[in-house]
Write a protein that holds these residues in place. Structure first.
Motif, PDB file in Angstrom:
ATOM      1  N   SER A  77     -19.379 -52.142  28.342  1.00  0.00           N
ATOM      2  CA  SER A  77     -20.039 -52.751  27.181  1.00  0.00           C
ATOM      3  C   SER A  77     -20.071 -51.734  26.053  1.00  0.00           C
ATOM      4  CB  SER A  77     -21.452 -53.212  27.519  1.00  0.00           C
ATOM      5  OG  SER A  77     -22.260 -52.124  27.928  1.00  0.00           O
ATOM      6  N   ILE A  78     -19.984 -52.219  24.821  1.00  0.00           N
ATOM      7  CA  ILE A  78     -19.951 -51.348  23.651  1.00  0.00           C
ATOM      8  C   ILE A  78     -20.926 -51.882  22.614  1.00  0.00           C
ATOM      9  CG2 ILE A  78     -18.526 -50.419  21.788  1.00  0.00           C
ATOM     10  CD1 ILE A  78     -16.098 -50.715  23.600  1.00  0.00           C
ATOM     11  N   ALA A  82     -20.330 -46.201  24.230  1.00  0.00           N
ATOM     12  CA  ALA A  82     -19.903 -46.929  25.412  1.00  0.00           C
ATOM     13  C   ALA A  82     -20.899 -46.715  26.536  1.00  0.00           C
ATOM     14  CB  ALA A  82     -18.509 -46.469  25.842  1.00  0.00           C
ATOM     15  N   THR A 128     -15.572 -43.545  30.928  1.00  0.00           N
ATOM     16  CA  THR A 128     -14.816 -43.145  29.748  1.00  0.00           C
ATOM     17  C   THR A 128     -13.325 -43.376  29.958  1.00  0.00           C
ATOM     18  OG1 THR A 128     -14.692 -40.879  30.587  1.00  0.00           O
ATOM     19  CG2 THR A 128     -16.518 -41.434  29.092  1.00  0.00           C
ATOM     20  N   ASN A 146     -19.380 -57.313  25.583  1.00  0.00           N
ATOM     21  CA  ASN A 146     -18.578 -57.063  26.769  1.00  0.00           C
ATOM     22  C   ASN A 146     -17.591 -58.217  26.910  1.00  0.00           C
ATOM     23  OD1 ASN A 146     -19.954 -59.254  28.100  1.00  0.00           O
ATOM     24  ND2 ASN A 146     -21.653 -57.841  28.504  1.00  0.00           N
ATOM     25  N   ASN A 203     -14.480 -43.721  24.960  1.00  0.00           N
ATOM     26  CA  ASN A 203     -15.601 -43.434  24.046  1.00  0.00           C
ATOM     27  C   ASN A 203     -15.388 -42.142  23.262  1.00  0.00           C
ATOM     28  OD1 ASN A 203     -16.056 -41.509  25.999  1.00  0.00           O
ATOM     29  ND2 ASN A 203     -18.135 -42.185  26.509  1.00  0.00           N
ATOM     30  N   MET A 248     -10.396 -52.953  20.025  1.00  0.00           N
ATOM     31  CA  MET A 248     -11.477 -52.819  21.005  1.00  0.00           C
ATOM     32  C   MET A 248     -11.803 -54.174  21.622  1.00  0.00           C
ATOM     33  SD  MET A 248     -14.053 -50.261  18.944  1.00  0.00           S
ATOM     34  CE  MET A 248     -15.414 -50.621  20.031  1.00  0.00           C
TER      35      MET A 248
END
Length: 242
Positions: A208-209, A2, A6, A218, A157, A196
């Motif tokens: 954003s991941i 991530a 968090t 995102n 995360n 997610m």
């Protein structure tokens, strides 16, 4: 990993939820998602509800005696029957069969682009809002447990990942761990990543991941990639060799 806080959050009013998810609704797009030959059509319901200002997702643990995906955390859902009029009909029928959720109690918010689920499933995802006081009537032949988690939990995360290479494909598999009713619950794979994705769609920040190597998503670019029929067929062929 991530790339933001968090401790992210998600919008929690019905209007905001409907607006955020509505922009991904395939029913509003001029795109045909045709099931590739050789794949089996299926649908799942992603049941959301609002409790004390928090958006939660209802999940199931599949019965351990089932032939496929036994004992795994999953959304309610299953194969499309000949009598089903649409992917929505399939998702709602399966949810009623598995957990006793009446179709009349589901406010369908969006239908997301279909995804591949091993070994040969072409799965449509129907996101719906259900009553916060819904009490499951569990079909023990299919489901061993029904539970809920805050949707924003899947934006933290604290997940683990595993890089898997199969043929020409490289996958990043996500694993989330929670304690529910004193039991350790592992949510991973398809279910984890779509929790997610729905969480990201409702995220209040610019989180954003990196869901695959070099692929960062995102709330603005979710579901922007339309996979070809050949992509799904190639996935099926890859898993058939295992």
């Amino acid at each position: 990993m991530a790339a933001a806080s968090t401790d992210p959050d998600v919008v929690s009013t019905l209007g905001e939820i409907r607006q955020r998810l509505g922009k991904f609704d395939v029913r509003k797009k001029d795109i045909a998602f045709t099931k590739p030959e050789g794949l089996v059509s299926a649908s799942v319901l992603v049941p959301l509800f609002i409790e004390d200002g928090n958006v939660k997702v209802l999940l199931t643990t599949r019965a351990k005696h089932l032939r496929t995906h036994a004992g795994l955390v999953a959304f309610p859902g299953g194969h499309m029957d000949e009598d089903d009029q649409s992917v929505i009909s399939t998702a709602l029928r399966e949810a009623e069969e598995e957990i006793g959720l009446s179709a009349q109690d589901v406010d369908v918010l969006t239908v997301l682009p279909p995804a591949f689920v091993r070994p040969n499933k072409f799965v449509s995802l129907v996101v719906g809002l259900i009553p916060s006081d819904f009490v499951p009537n569990v079909n023990k032949e299919e489901v061993s447990k029904v539970f809920s988690l805050p949707l924003k939990r899947f934006l933290k995360n604290d997940y683990l990942t595993k890089e898997v290479k199969l043929g020409d494909f490289e996958f990043r598999v996500f694993f989330f761990y929670d304690i529910v009713d004193g039991e350790k619950i592992e949510t991973w794979g398809f279910t984890a990543v779509y929790c997610m994705f729905v969480g990201l769609a409702l995220c209040t920040s610019d989180l954003s991941i990196e869901v695959q190597k070099g692929e960062i998503v995102n709330k603005d670019n979710l579901f922007s990639t339309q996979h070809s029929e050949n992509f799904f067929l190639k996935l099926k062929q890859t898993f058939a060799k295992l």
